[in-house]
Design an enzyme around this catalytic site. Structure first.
Site, PDB file in Angstrom:
ATOM      1  N   GLU A 184     -48.265-120.393  60.824  1.00 18.23           N
ATOM      2  CA  GLU A 184     -49.311-120.614  61.826  1.00 18.23           C
ATOM      3  C   GLU A 184     -49.063-119.850  63.128  1.00 18.23           C
ATOM      4  O   GLU A 184     -48.871-120.469  64.201  1.00 18.23           O
ATOM      5  CB  GLU A 184     -49.446-122.114  62.111  1.00 18.23           C
ATOM      6  CG  GLU A 184     -49.778-122.928  60.883  1.00 18.23           C
ATOM      7  CD  GLU A 184     -49.981-124.419  61.181  1.00 18.23           C
ATOM      8  OE1 GLU A 184     -49.802-124.848  62.329  1.00 18.23           O
ATOM      9  OE2 GLU A 184     -50.327-125.157  60.243  1.00 18.23           O
ATOM     10  N   GLU A 379     -50.109-126.242  53.404  1.00 20.85           N
ATOM     11  CA  GLU A 379     -50.124-127.559  54.077  1.00 20.85           C
ATOM     12  C   GLU A 379     -51.511-128.162  53.984  1.00 20.85           C
ATOM     13  O   GLU A 379     -52.518-127.474  54.209  1.00 20.85           O
ATOM     14  CB  GLU A 379     -49.808-127.442  55.577  1.00 20.85           C
ATOM     15  CG  GLU A 379     -48.373-127.237  55.928  1.00 20.85           C
ATOM     16  CD  GLU A 379     -48.146-127.177  57.431  1.00 20.85           C
ATOM     17  OE1 GLU A 379     -48.913-127.788  58.194  1.00 20.85           O
ATOM     18  OE2 GLU A 379     -47.193-126.491  57.824  1.00 20.85           O
TER      19      GLU A 379
HETATM   20  O1  IFM Z   1     -47.028-130.979  61.722  1.00 24.08           O
HETATM   21  C1  IFM Z   1     -47.800-129.818  61.728  1.00 24.08           C
HETATM   22  C2  IFM Z   1     -47.050-128.651  61.131  1.00 24.08           C
HETATM   23  O2  IFM Z   1     -45.853-128.413  61.798  1.00 24.08           O
HETATM   24  C3  IFM Z   1     -47.886-127.406  61.227  1.00 24.08           C
HETATM   25  N1  IFM Z   1     -49.190-127.611  60.669  1.00 24.08           N
HETATM   26  C4  IFM Z   1     -49.929-128.772  61.087  1.00 24.08           C
HETATM   27  C5  IFM Z   1     -49.064-130.021  60.930  1.00 24.08           C
HETATM   28  C6  IFM Z   1     -49.859-131.268  61.376  1.00 24.08           C
HETATM   29  O3  IFM Z   1     -50.252-131.130  62.698  1.00 24.08           O
END
Ligand code: IFM
Length: 474
Positions: A184, A379
């Site tokens: 990210e 994710e």
């Molecule tokens: O916890 C975070 C993660 O570190 C990065 N992506 C989003 C998740 C939830 O906010």
């Protein structure tokens, strides 16, 4: 099969969702994800240096409750127990990140053997349990010394990152096949250097755009060097957080706001990575704001070094408006207005709207706009206000419904032709949710932070059973 719009689901998922999920292929990768600072703790052990998150957490008011990652889930000391939990879940893959300040405490120079040794043990433990390590090199924990030297807005950080990547690659490439450079980069650049809502907490828009370029350059330099050094099967990827953006209305202002948000959220990353150039409209918007992307000759070729996979982190989608609630399209700073408009869906404890159909649309869009790039959901998950019973067990039907709806959304995208190869639930454990501290719980497994006891939630059992069913073709 009914392919009408997906619902939010029930605490076991709907029949339609179950039918869709059953279409996922036997080769599909099933995993759980975490990141180093969010779970490891042990921030001063075995020579680890401070990262920008250690510093940021100590700024008054920066993190809810004054929480820090000092102890987190104590995973550094409980790693074998956590790998055993993964095995019980039946996942075949684990996505974790390496803490740069464990490997290079000051962000440069030789490796710290004790820091690398932790990941060496983790990889061995995973393999011994039949779990494939998916390693991310950078999940936001920049060594503080590099931030003191300017951080990601400074070009040298890209070179430091590539050097660090090679230290980890040389140590683990004999056993790790899946390599992701950055998690990210939008968050690192925009939340870290523009909005100041994450470490290092700066508010400097031109610096955040320089950070975007140097993150991408670091990704490219690292990928080039790892690829050249690979002597066995290895896959290289980057993970982006993305939403499906739609205009709130058909007005010119709302469509322009959507284009700009998509430009700075998706295309400023994917166009250089896949097509070797920054999008012309983004460059033009930035020029109007007096900002230039600090590209030097050859940078774009480096950034466009081929990758094998794109990691997609998806949580919600948004509708964009280009006017404020007074109908004005220019803000007090002279910049065009951007306002997120609710879709009117239920929300998670993060106040994020639950939009599984946005995931289907996003995956189909990525496949059309960037064809030939396999996708993995690196994710997806949700925080809810979990209520443990007297035994510590959490009946998190809301999380089950969320996961079922999103897995069905992935299956739907695959049926429409998107090449999605795997899914990692965020997260294995409740953990340190950055500026929200420990209050927001995303885990499939509950962590009692007083005792560090782990208790799998209903969602963990559902995930295990779902994986089993799909694998058995039932
Ligand atoms: O916890 C975070 C993660 O570190 C990065 N992506 C989003 C998740 C939830 O906010």
């Amino acid at each position: 099969m009914d392919t009408s719009a997906p619902t939010v689901g029930t605490d076991t998922g709907t029949d339609t969702e179950a039918e869709l999920i059953a279409t996922l292929p036997p080769t599909f990768d099933w995993g759980v994800a975490t990141s180093a600072y969010q779970i490891e703790g042990a921030v001063t052990e075995d020579g680890r240096g401070p990262s920008i998150w250690d510093t940021y957490c100590r700024l008054p008011g920066a993190v809810d409750g004054g929480d820090t990652g000092d102890v987190a889930c104590d995973h550094y000391h409980r790693m074998p127990e956590d790998v055993a939990l993964m095995r019980q879940l039946g996942v075949n893959a684990y996505r974790f990140s390496v803490a740069w300040p464990r490997v290079q405490p000051g962000g440069r120079g030789p490796a710290n053997p004790a820091g690398l040794a932790f990941y060496d043990r983790l990889v061995d433990e995973l393999l011994a349990n039949g779990i494939d390590p998916w390693l991310t090199l950078y999940h936001w924990d920049l060594p503080q010394e590099l931030e003191d030297a300017g951080g990601w807005p400074v070009r040298d950080t890209a070179h430091r990152f590539a050097d660090y990547a090679m230290l980890v690659f040389d140590a683990l490439r004999d056993r790790v096949r899946h390599w992701t450079t950055l998690n990210e980069p939008w968050c690192s650049a925009m939340l870290g250097y523009h909005e100041g809502r994450q470490a290092p907490g700066r508010q400097d828009f031109p610096a955040s755009i320089a950070a975007v370029h140097h993150l991408l350059l670091g990704h490219g330099l690292a990928t080039q060097r790892m690829r050249a050094a690979a002597d066995g099967p290895a896959e290289f990827a980057i993970t982006l957080n993305m939403s499906q953006l739609t205009p709130a209305t058909d007005s010119e202002a709302d469509r322009a706001a959507t284009r700009r948000a998509d430009g700075l959220g998706v295309r400023i990353y994917l166009d250089p990575l896949v097509r070797g150039h920054y999008p012309a409209d983004v460059v033009e918007d930035l020029a109007l704001a007096g900002v230039r992307i600090p590209v030097r000759d050859g940078d774009l070729d480096v950034i466009a070094t081929p990758i094998d996979l794109l990691g997609v982190n998806y949580y919600f989608s948004s509708r964009c408006s280009g006017v404020d609630d007074q109908g004005r399209s220019t803000g007090p700073d002279g910049r065009p207005v951007h306002r997120d408009v609710r879709l009117g869906r239920p929300v998670t404890a993060m106040d994020w709207e639950i939009v599984p159909d946005g995931l289907t649309d996003l995956l189909i869009r990525l496949s059309h706009d960037y064809p030939g790039l396999p996708l993995v959901i690196t994710e997806n998950g949700a925080a809810f206000r979990d209520e443990p019973d007297e035994t510590g067990f959490v009946r998190d039907g809301d999380r089950v419904a969320y996961l079922a709806a999103h897995l069905a959304a992935v299956a739907r995208a695959r049926l429409a032709g998107a090449d999605v190869r795997g899914y990692f639930a965020w997260s294995l454990l409740d953990n340190f949710e950055w500026s929200y501290g420990y209050d927001k719980r995303f885990g499939l497994v509950r962590v009692d932070y007083d005792t560090q006891r782990r208790v799998p939630k209903q969602s963990a059992l559902w995930y295990r059973d779902t994986i089993n069913r799909v694998r058995q073709g039932a």
